[in-house]
Design an enzyme around this catalytic site. Structure first.
Site, short mmCIF file in Angstrom:
data_model
loop_
_atom_site.label_atom_id
_atom_site.label_comp_id
_atom_site.label_asym_id
_atom_site.label_seq_id
_atom_site.Cartn_x
_atom_site.Cartn_y
_atom_site.Cartn_z
N LYS A 112 0.81 -1.22 0.00
CA LYS A 112 0.00 0.00 0.00
C LYS A 112 0.83 1.26 0.00
O LYS A 112 0.40 2.30 -0.49
CB LYS A 112 -0.96 0.00 1.19
N LYS A 194 -5.26 -11.03 -6.18
CA LYS A 194 -6.46 -11.46 -5.47
C LYS A 194 -7.61 -10.51 -5.83
O LYS A 194 -7.38 -9.36 -6.23
CB LYS A 194 -6.24 -11.48 -3.96
N LYS A 197 -11.16 -5.21 -2.84
CA LYS A 197 -12.11 -4.11 -2.74
C LYS A 197 -11.54 -2.81 -3.27
O LYS A 197 -12.28 -1.94 -3.70
CB LYS A 197 -12.43 -3.86 -1.25
P1 AMP Z 1 -11.08 -6.66 3.75
O1 AMP Z 1 -11.69 -6.58 2.41
O2 AMP Z 1 -9.61 -6.43 3.67
O3 AMP Z 1 -11.75 -5.83 4.80
O4 AMP Z 1 -11.23 -8.17 4.17
C1 AMP Z 1 -12.31 -8.73 4.88
C2 AMP Z 1 -12.06 -10.23 4.97
O5 AMP Z 1 -12.15 -10.84 3.67
C3 AMP Z 1 -10.67 -10.62 5.49
O6 AMP Z 1 -10.79 -11.74 6.35
C4 AMP Z 1 -9.91 -10.95 4.25
O7 AMP Z 1 -8.85 -11.85 4.49
C5 AMP Z 1 -10.98 -11.58 3.38
N1 AMP Z 1 -10.66 -11.44 1.95
C6 AMP Z 1 -10.41 -10.28 1.29
N2 AMP Z 1 -10.17 -10.50 -0.02
C7 AMP Z 1 -10.27 -11.85 -0.20
C8 AMP Z 1 -10.14 -12.70 -1.35
N3 AMP Z 1 -9.84 -12.21 -2.55
N4 AMP Z 1 -10.32 -14.03 -1.17
C9 AMP Z 1 -10.61 -14.53 0.05
N5 AMP Z 1 -10.76 -13.78 1.16
C10 AMP Z 1 -10.59 -12.45 1.05
#
Ligand code: AMP
Ligand code: TRP
Length: 329
Positions: A112, A194, A197
């Site tokens: 980041k 991956k 968001k």
């Molecule tokens: P975040 O979007 O970073 O707030 O992530 C929320 C949850 O979703 C966390 O536990 C991440 O590890 C999981 N996560 C985010 N992106 C992925 C992805 N592409 N595949 C699987 N899990 C994900």
């Protein structure tokens, strides 16, 4: 006493099926077995650029997505991070046992901050310590997350062990819960990344709020590998990713799926996958829309109370351990 789990997602961007498959799905499955805390981590969201109005709206939206994913507020504690000020208080104390070198090694920070290290926010650097505070405050046993959070969990464990060594047994040392299948769903437009968001290209992700036509269009455009056979194959990440999404949204086994697609082509897979996703997301989105503001306010108020109770007890202990419980003799 039931063992405890804690997890959270940031109210930034739009939650996608990777978030569901890698995280929310497991939270809903584990909640009956564990004493569960699911937090909307809006203080973590302060590390991203976002106007206050959006931040406020996203915080409520993310909580609604938790509920739509099957988190039952009668069983689990659903709350907003900033409603429990102990999170920030513990962060400061943990900052004082965390090392610069440890945070400098965090790959998420490195990614980041890559372009503008000198201008990266101190909050972004300290993000993993706030996450450690979230977890340790609740004496958490298990933290269900996607693969990308593994390193943050290892840091949390190191911080807990160091604090316990220096000040005496205070925190439970948590374990990550990362499922073998689906912990890293890949971007549809680029299987080297991956699904994320914060990705500028919206075509790489299926958002949990996407409508049927958008879902069909995005899958149709999804990148595929060379070769024609439709089967799980680690050397072909794009096809394996699509099949993994299909597997986890339909609940069918790998064998069934490979048999189903035998002799069929990519077009069939993409169209079946789009229909399975629409079938999954239609009732999901109905639940999402069905939660009133009043209901959400009640859930947040109850969540705040229950979370505060646990957080206060831990902080009382922590304050005594480090000798800042107050000068009253
Ligand atoms: P975040 O979007 O970073 O707030 O992530 C929320 C949850 O979703 C966390 O536990 C991440 O590890 C999981 N996560 C985010 N992106 C992925 C992805 N592409 N595949 C699987 N899990 C994900
Ligand atoms: N850092 C996590 C993510 O981006 C979100 C998070 C914050 C979290 N605090 C947490 C996850 C505590 C699990 C436990 O996904």
């Amino acid at each position: 006493m039931r063992k405890r789990i804690f997890s959270g997602a940031q109210p930034t961007g739009n939650l996608h099926i990777g978030n569901y498959i890698g995280a929310l799905r497991n939270w809903a499955a584990l909640q009956h077995e564990y004493d569960s805390f699911f937090c909307v981590v809006n203080l973590h969201a302060l590390t991203a650029t976002q106007d206050p109005k959006t931040r406020r709206e996203k915080t409520r939206e993310v909580a609604r997505l938790y509920l739509a994913a099957g988190i039952d507020p009668k069983v689990s504690t659903v709350f907003v991070q900033s409603d429990v000020p102990e999170h920030t208080e513990l962060t400061w104390i943990l900052n004082c046992v965390t090392r610069m070198g440890e945070l400098e090694r965090m790959t998420q920070f490195k990614e980041k901050a890559r372009k503008q290290r000198e201008n990266a926010g101190v909050g972004l650097f300290d993000y993993p310590v706030l996450m450690a505070a979230d977890i340790l405050l609740y004496q958490t046993e298990l933290v269900p997350v996607g693969q990308d959070q593994k390193q943050h969990l290892e840091l949390t464990r190191d911080i807990a062990m160091r604090f316990n060594r220096d000040y005496g047994e205070t925190f439970r040392v948590p374990e990550p819960f990362i499922s073998k299948v689906g912990a890293r769903i890949l971007a549809l437009d680029n299987p080297e990344k991956k699904m994320s968001k914060s990705d500028e290209n919206v075509n790489g992700s299926i958002y949990l709020t996407d409508d049927a036509d958008t879902i069909r269009r995005k899958f149709k455009r999804a990148v595929t590998d060379s070769g024609t056979e439709i089967r799980f194959d680690e050397t072909r990440p794009a096809i394996t990713n699509l099949l993994t999404i299909y597997q986890l949204l339909t609940g069918r086994t790998r064998e069934e799926i490979e048999a189903h697609f035998e002799g069929k082509g990519y077009a069939q897979l993409k169209s079946d996958l789009a229909e399975a996703t629409v079938e999954f997301l239609t009732p999901f989105q109905e639940r999402f829309r069905g939660i009133s503001d009043e209901e959400l306010d009640r859930i947040f108020a109850a969540g705040r109370e229950r979370a505060s109770e646990v957080a206060r007890a831990t902080m009382k202990d922590v304050r005594e351990r480090v000798g800042i419980e107050g000068a009253r003799i």
